[in-house]
Design a protein around this motif. Structure first.
Motif, PDB file in Angstrom:
ATOM      1  N   SER A 172      26.989  54.610  44.404  1.00  0.00           N
ATOM      2  CA  SER A 172      26.664  53.409  45.168  1.00  0.00           C
ATOM      3  C   SER A 172      27.201  52.196  44.442  1.00  0.00           C
ATOM      4  N   TRP A 173      27.463  51.143  45.213  1.00  0.00           N
ATOM      5  CA  TRP A 173      27.940  49.894  44.619  1.00  0.00           C
ATOM      6  C   TRP A 173      26.739  49.080  44.167  1.00  0.00           C
ATOM      7  N   ALA A 174      26.878  48.427  43.040  1.00  0.00           N
ATOM      8  CA  ALA A 174      25.742  47.734  42.434  1.00  0.00           C
ATOM      9  C   ALA A 174      25.499  46.346  43.023  1.00  0.00           C
ATOM     10  N   ASN A 175      26.365  45.908  43.928  1.00  0.00           N
ATOM     11  CA  ASN A 175      26.141  44.617  44.584  1.00  0.00           C
ATOM     12  C   ASN A 175      26.641  44.702  46.014  1.00  0.00           C
ATOM     13  N   ALA A 176      26.476  43.620  46.743  1.00  0.00           N
ATOM     14  CA  ALA A 176      26.798  43.621  48.176  1.00  0.00           C
ATOM     15  C   ALA A 176      28.256  43.288  48.470  1.00  0.00           C
ATOM     16  N   SER A 177      29.074  43.027  47.454  1.00  0.00           N
ATOM     17  CA  SER A 177      30.465  42.640  47.700  1.00  0.00           C
ATOM     18  C   SER A 177      31.342  43.833  48.050  1.00  0.00           C
ATOM     19  N   HIS A 178      30.941  45.049  47.611  1.00  0.00           N
ATOM     20  CA  HIS A 178      31.648  46.280  47.922  1.00  0.00           C
ATOM     21  C   HIS A 178      33.150  46.201  47.627  1.00  0.00           C
ATOM     22  N   GLY A 179      33.448  45.833  46.396  1.00  0.00           N
ATOM     23  CA  GLY A 179      34.824  45.876  45.927  1.00  0.00           C
ATOM     24  C   GLY A 179      35.483  44.522  45.795  1.00  0.00           C
ATOM     25  N   LEU A 180      35.060  43.555  46.592  1.00  0.00           N
ATOM     26  CA  LEU A 180      35.686  42.239  46.541  1.00  0.00           C
ATOM     27  C   LEU A 180      35.360  41.503  45.244  1.00  0.00           C
ATOM     28  N   ASP A 181      34.296  41.924  44.557  1.00  0.00           N
ATOM     29  CA  ASP A 181      33.938  41.284  43.297  1.00  0.00           C
ATOM     30  C   ASP A 181      35.000  41.503  42.227  1.00  0.00           C
ATOM     31  N   ALA A 182      35.816  42.554  42.373  1.00  0.00           N
ATOM     32  CA  ALA A 182      36.884  42.796  41.399  1.00  0.00           C
ATOM     33  C   ALA A 182      37.862  41.635  41.343  1.00  0.00           C
ATOM     34  N   LEU A 183      38.036  40.948  42.473  1.00  0.00           N
ATOM     35  CA  LEU A 183      38.984  39.842  42.530  1.00  0.00           C
ATOM     36  C   LEU A 183      38.487  38.607  41.794  1.00  0.00           C
ATOM     37  N   LEU A 184      37.220  38.632  41.352  1.00  0.00           N
ATOM     38  CA  LEU A 184      36.691  37.538  40.547  1.00  0.00           C
ATOM     39  C   LEU A 184      37.073  37.681  39.084  1.00  0.00           C
ATOM     40  N   ASN A 185      37.556  38.861  38.712  1.00  0.00           N
ATOM     41  CA  ASN A 185      38.020  39.092  37.348  1.00  0.00           C
ATOM     42  C   ASN A 185      39.445  38.552  37.225  1.00  0.00           C
ATOM     43  N   PRO A 186      39.686  37.564  36.369  1.00  0.00           N
ATOM     44  CA  PRO A 186      41.032  36.974  36.284  1.00  0.00           C
ATOM     45  C   PRO A 186      42.098  37.974  35.870  1.00  0.00           C
ATOM     46  N   TRP A 187      41.756  38.990  35.080  1.00  0.00           N
ATOM     47  CA  TRP A 187      42.748  39.983  34.651  1.00  0.00           C
ATOM     48  C   TRP A 187      43.137  40.905  35.805  1.00  0.00           C
ATOM     49  N   VAL A 188      42.186  41.174  36.693  1.00  0.00           N
ATOM     50  CA  VAL A 188      42.511  41.936  37.899  1.00  0.00           C
ATOM     51  C   VAL A 188      43.484  41.148  38.768  1.00  0.00           C
ATOM     52  N   LEU A 189      43.239  39.844  38.898  1.00  0.00           N
ATOM     53  CA  LEU A 189      44.137  38.998  39.678  1.00  0.00           C
ATOM     54  C   LEU A 189      45.520  38.912  39.036  1.00  0.00           C
ATOM     55  N   ILE A 190      45.572  38.820  37.713  1.00  0.00           N
ATOM     56  CA  ILE A 190      46.865  38.749  37.028  1.00  0.00           C
ATOM     57  C   ILE A 190      47.672  40.009  37.285  1.00  0.00           C
ATOM     58  N   PHE A 191      47.027  41.173  37.177  1.00  0.00           N
ATOM     59  CA  PHE A 191      47.757  42.420  37.424  1.00  0.00           C
ATOM     60  C   PHE A 191      48.139  42.538  38.895  1.00  0.00           C
ATOM     61  N   GLY A 192      47.236  42.129  39.799  1.00  0.00           N
ATOM     62  CA  GLY A 192      47.558  42.163  41.217  1.00  0.00           C
ATOM     63  C   GLY A 192      48.729  41.268  41.558  1.00  0.00           C
ATOM     64  N   LEU A 193      48.760  40.082  40.974  1.00  0.00           N
ATOM     65  CA  LEU A 193      49.890  39.169  41.197  1.00  0.00           C
ATOM     66  C   LEU A 193      51.175  39.734  40.595  1.00  0.00           C
ATOM     67  N   ALA A 194      51.061  40.420  39.452  1.00  0.00           N
ATOM     68  CA  ALA A 194      52.241  41.048  38.854  1.00  0.00           C
ATOM     69  C   ALA A 194      52.828  42.097  39.794  1.00  0.00           C
ATOM     70  N   VAL A 195      51.963  42.897  40.431  1.00  0.00           N
ATOM     71  CA  VAL A 195      52.445  43.901  41.385  1.00  0.00           C
ATOM     72  C   VAL A 195      53.047  43.229  42.608  1.00  0.00           C
ATOM     73  N   MET A 196      52.439  42.130  43.057  1.00  0.00           N
ATOM     74  CA  MET A 196      52.967  41.416  44.218  1.00  0.00           C
ATOM     75  C   MET A 196      54.370  40.876  43.943  1.00  0.00           C
ATOM     76  N   PHE A 197      54.563  40.253  42.778  1.00  0.00           N
ATOM     77  CA  PHE A 197      55.888  39.725  42.448  1.00  0.00           C
ATOM     78  C   PHE A 197      56.877  40.853  42.137  1.00  0.00           C
ATOM     79  N   LEU A 198      56.375  41.982  41.612  1.00  0.00           N
ATOM     80  CA  LEU A 198      57.251  43.147  41.442  1.00  0.00           C
ATOM     81  C   LEU A 198      57.736  43.645  42.791  1.00  0.00           C
TER      82      LEU A 198
END
Length: 388
Positions: A172-198
């Motif tokens: 079970s997920w520990a909060n009500a965001s169900h995965g969207l909370d990962a985008l609050l982590n700046p390192w997750v965003l940095i890696f996601g942006l790296a994949v986007m620019f790749l």
């Protein structure tokens, strides 16, 4: 062929599919550059028809990646795909928009107009790689979930109807965001942006190789710098962070513990993966440099192979060498490892023999790709042939 070998083998297969998926995101990357590459309406149609020849490969690989994860590591599938469903639903929704947009943008009776569907292609080109990259980053950064395996056998007597009620929910997920909370982590965003620019970098390299149009190729060389420079900066930043961060190790008793510089230790312990990682990075950079400075149109193949090797190595580092590949930030001991989240030995062994058919599938993909690209796409073809 031990149970442990089968677990590592199937993590390799899943990682390879994930690496191929990241390479095939060049479709999304090229679509995200649709307006700057195409510029004119005819130029946009050239780009759309170029990526339209390959979008099925990306979509099929995404589904196969999910299917392989479900079959080999079902607890990850139920935890991530079931718990973080908002994140995955947005990803899948953008891919559905992509498929619809290719088919309907120039159909008779399209009351929304072609530009609406072109916007959907651009939206998928940006959000698809960004969110998929963010999902991959959680293999290192962790996610907010809980695991309760005892619920598989737990039951409770209902006082209302006197019937035995089974509660098989084990993750079970520990909060009500169900995965969207990962985008609050700046390192997750940095890696996601790296994949986007790749993806944008690979998309531009692909269009330069695939489209026989000097205007698009000349603009592509300029746009390539604007995509490659942010990618390199973001990727190097995250790689340094990864090598210096505390990682999630698994001790001899199966207990999850924090280990300083865990992923650096993984690379040093598995030196062959370190060598492959360096080769992959060099190939990616060479494909970019050869296109910019040597005006080559073959950069997609160097950077494409380099991308597959690099992503494969990163995913292997996330799961091999006694590492929790899906850490839990809510409860450390809920973290998923190859041993505690995999299918039964019988299932993995049976699928091991089935996997022998994979080379034949890859051979068919190569054959179909070569047949599609036998002739470079030009303006004459989209005027006289079937075109999106």
């Amino acid at each position: 062929m031990t149970y442990e070998f089968l677990q590592h083998y199937w993590w390799f297969i899943v990682s390879l599919l994930g690496a191929l998926l990241v390479f095939l995101l060049f479709v999304q990357g090229a679509n995200s550059c649709l307006r700057s590459l195409g510029w004119t309406e005819e130029g946009k149609r050239l780009v759309i028809n170029s990526t339209g020849r390959k979008w099925e490969f990306t979509f099929t690989t995404l589904v196969t990646f999910g299917g392989a994860f479900f079959a080999s590591f079902p607890l990850f599938y139920s935890t991530s795909f079931g718990g973080a469903y908002w994140l995955w639903m947005i990803i899948l929704f953008t891919f559905v928009l992509q498929a619809v947009s290719y088919e309907f943008q120039n159909k008779l009776g399209n009351f929304l107009g072609p530009r609406t569907f072109q916007f959907f292609l651009i939206l998928n080109g940006l959000l698809g790689p960004l969110l998929l990259g963010g999902a991959v980053a959680t293999f290192f950064e962790g996610s907010n979930f809980l695991i309760a395996k005892d619920n598989l056998v737990s039951s409770q007597l209902s006082t209302l109807n006197s019937q035995l009620e089974i509660t098989p929910v084990i993750s079970s997920w520990a909060n009500a965001s169900h995965g969207l909370d990962a985008l609050l982590n700046p390192w997750v965003l940095i890696f996601g942006l790296a994949v986007m620019f790749l993806a944008r970098t690979l998309g531009i390299l692909y269009v330069i190789n695939n489209v026989d149009d000097e205007d698009i190729r000349s603009r592509g060389s300029v746009r390539l710098i604007g995509a490659a420079v942010p990618f390199v900066i973001l990727f190097v930043t995250y790689l340094v962070h990864l090598l210096l961060m505390d990682g999630y190790a698994v001790d001899a008793n199966g207990t999850i513990v924090m280990e300083p510089n865990k992923y650096l230790h993984n690379l040093l312990d598995m030196w062959y993966i370190l060598i492959l990682l360096l080769i992959g990075v060099v190939l990616v950079l060479w494909g970019i440099a050869a296109t910019i400075w040597k005006n080559s149109n073959q950069g997609i193949w160097y950077s494409g192979v380099g991308t597959v090797i690099t992503v494969l190595c990163l995913l292997l580092v996330a799961g091999w060498n006694n590492t929790a590949y899906y850490p839990s930030t809510a409860d450390l001991q809920s973290s998923l490892t190859l041993a505690n989240s995999c299918s039964s030995e019988f299932t993995l062994r049976t699928m091991f023999y089935v996997s022998f058919f994979v080379p034949f599938v890859l051979a068919y993909i190569v054959y179909a790709w070569r047949a599609i690209d036998k002739k470079k796409l030009d303006k004459e073809e989209i005027r006289n042939d079937h075109a999106y």
